[in-house]
Design an enzyme around this catalytic site. Structure first.
Site, short mmCIF file in Angstrom:
data_model
loop_
_atom_site.label_atom_id
_atom_site.label_comp_id
_atom_site.label_asym_id
_atom_site.label_seq_id
_atom_site.Cartn_x
_atom_site.Cartn_y
_atom_site.Cartn_z
N ASP A 45 -26.15 105.35 16.61
CA ASP A 45 -25.41 106.36 15.85
C ASP A 45 -26.00 106.53 14.45
O ASP A 45 -25.58 107.41 13.69
CB ASP A 45 -23.90 106.07 15.82
CG ASP A 45 -23.55 104.80 15.09
OD1 ASP A 45 -24.46 104.02 14.75
OD2 ASP A 45 -22.33 104.57 14.86
N ASP A 84 -25.31 104.08 21.89
CA ASP A 84 -24.21 103.67 21.02
C ASP A 84 -22.94 104.45 21.35
O ASP A 84 -23.01 105.65 21.64
CB ASP A 84 -24.57 103.99 19.56
CG ASP A 84 -24.72 102.76 18.69
OD1 ASP A 84 -24.29 101.67 19.10
OD2 ASP A 84 -25.27 102.90 17.57
N LYS A 115 -23.58 100.44 23.84
CA LYS A 115 -23.39 99.43 22.80
C LYS A 115 -22.11 99.75 22.05
O LYS A 115 -21.88 100.90 21.69
CB LYS A 115 -24.59 99.41 21.85
CG LYS A 115 -24.42 98.42 20.70
CD LYS A 115 -25.72 98.15 19.97
CE LYS A 115 -26.13 99.15 18.94
NZ LYS A 115 -25.15 99.39 17.87
N GLU A 117 -19.53 98.48 18.78
CA GLU A 117 -19.30 97.63 17.62
C GLU A 117 -17.97 96.90 17.80
O GLU A 117 -16.95 97.53 18.10
CB GLU A 117 -19.28 98.47 16.34
CG GLU A 117 -20.63 99.08 16.03
CD GLU A 117 -20.68 99.76 14.68
OE1 GLU A 117 -19.74 99.58 13.87
OE2 GLU A 117 -21.67 100.48 14.43
N GLU A 196 -25.91 91.84 13.55
CA GLU A 196 -26.43 92.60 12.40
C GLU A 196 -26.02 91.96 11.09
O GLU A 196 -24.84 91.66 10.86
CB GLU A 196 -25.93 94.06 12.46
CG GLU A 196 -26.37 94.88 11.22
CD GLU A 196 -26.25 96.38 11.35
OE1 GLU A 196 -25.93 96.87 12.46
OE2 GLU A 196 -26.47 97.08 10.35
O1 KIV Z 1 -27.25 102.87 15.10
C1 KIV Z 1 -28.17 102.03 15.03
O2 KIV Z 1 -29.32 102.37 14.73
C2 KIV Z 1 -27.85 100.64 15.34
C3 KIV Z 1 -28.92 99.62 15.18
C4 KIV Z 1 -29.47 99.56 13.82
C5 KIV Z 1 -28.47 98.29 15.64
O3 KIV Z 1 -26.76 100.35 15.72
NA NA Z 2 -25.17 101.96 15.51
#
Ligand code: KIV
Ligand code: NA
Length: 290
Positions: A45, A84, A115, A117, A196
């Site tokens: 994202d 994401d 993915k 969070e 992270e």
């Molecule tokens: O959105 C993104 O680029 C990320 C990575 C930096 C882990 O979540």
């Molecule tokens: Na992200």
């Protein structure tokens, strides 16, 4: 070309070969990531701020995001494509989250997983509540949708965390919370955990105790793979890159220089060259036209 599977990523993990992951935002950047041989391409994202000019990643919408997922997936290559779950696309209810994940998995056959969070438990003592995203991750895993759990600094929660800060360094309790969340993510079936902005001692400790690969960004060397934002690596913008990243080039000034040369050639009428760049009409047709 066949895409890498989770089993392929696990083979690298068991062989102790680091997994390389990079973000991509469209067909061009995905082609670069694929041609470079990265194992995982993440439609992060960070697309919102790095490629679309938003002030925050939280501003991007689901349909807008999906459009980029599809563009990334049109780039051929063997990388595992991870997507994401953007802010606002899964928080309203477990059902909303499942529908979003399904929409991503359906947006291209090449999407291998999502993915999410995930925060640490909130509140104190008796009233402590498990993080909602952890429940959602469990529901997705139980439905056969591969999930990478993202812990530590979770940018979508920047306001909740009072900014973009290193996580798990303020107190032993903070470090333990990240470890326990990572452990829970593994236990519910996440195929990998992303760490992270976590002190490298903490991320190594977690990595040694998990049996799924960890991917780090600002998490040191003691993890099983690394991820960076492609626009940071390439220096695509004039902004300084965060401490956790490394700028391998300066595509921003390089691109501006090349476009300037073109614009100068236009001003000085050096471009186009009628012979090199132009098209001809046969003399007899031209004579008839006149
Ligand atoms: O959105 C993104 O680029 C990320 C990575 C930096 C882990 O979540
Ligand atoms: Na992200």
């Amino acid at each position: 070309i066949r895409s890498l599977t989770i089993a392929d990523l696990y083979a690298k993990y068991h062989a102790k070969e680091p997994i390389s992951m990079v973000t991509a935002y469209d067909f061009i950047t995905a082609n670069w990531a694929q041609s470079a041989g990265c194992d995982v391409v993440l439609v992060g994202d960070s697309l919102a701020t790095c490629a679309l000019g938003y002030d925050s990643t939280n501003q991007i919408g689901l349909e807008e995001f999906r459009y980029h997922v599809q563009a990334v997936c049109r780039a051929p290559g063997p990388a595992f494509v991870l997507v994401d779950m953007p802010f606002g696309s899964f928080e309203s209810s477990i059902q909303q989250g499942i529908e979003t994940a399904i929409a991503f998995m359906k947006s291209s056959a090449r999407v291998g997983g999502v993915k999410i969070e995930v925060g640490s438990p909130v509140g104190q003592g008796e009233s402590q509540k498990q993080d909602y995203s952890l429940q959602l991750a469990a529901e997705l895993c139980s439905r056969g949708i591969p999930v990478m759990g993202h812990v530590g600094l979770t940018p979508q929660r920047a306001h909740f965390l009072s900014g973009f800060k290193v996580q798990g360094s303020k107190s032993a309790k903070d470090a333990a919370a990240i470890y326990h969340t990572a452990q829970q993510l593994q236990d519910i079936g996440c195929f990998s955990v992303l760490l992270e902005c976590v002190p490298h001692k903490v991320s190594s400790y977690i990595t040694q105790r998990l049996s799924v690969p960890t991917i780090g960004i600002g998490a040191g060397l003691g993890v099983n793979g690394q991820v960076l934002v492609q626009s940071d690596i390439l220096g695509m913008t004039p902004h300084a890159v965060p401490k956790l990243a490394h700028k391998y080039g300066d595509l921003n000034s390089e691109s501006i220089g090349l476009i300037k040369r073109y614009a100068n050639d236009v001003s000085e009428q050096k471009f186009p060259d009628n012979n090199k760049n132009g098209f001809k009409i046969k003399d007899d047709i031209w004579a008839e036209f006149l």
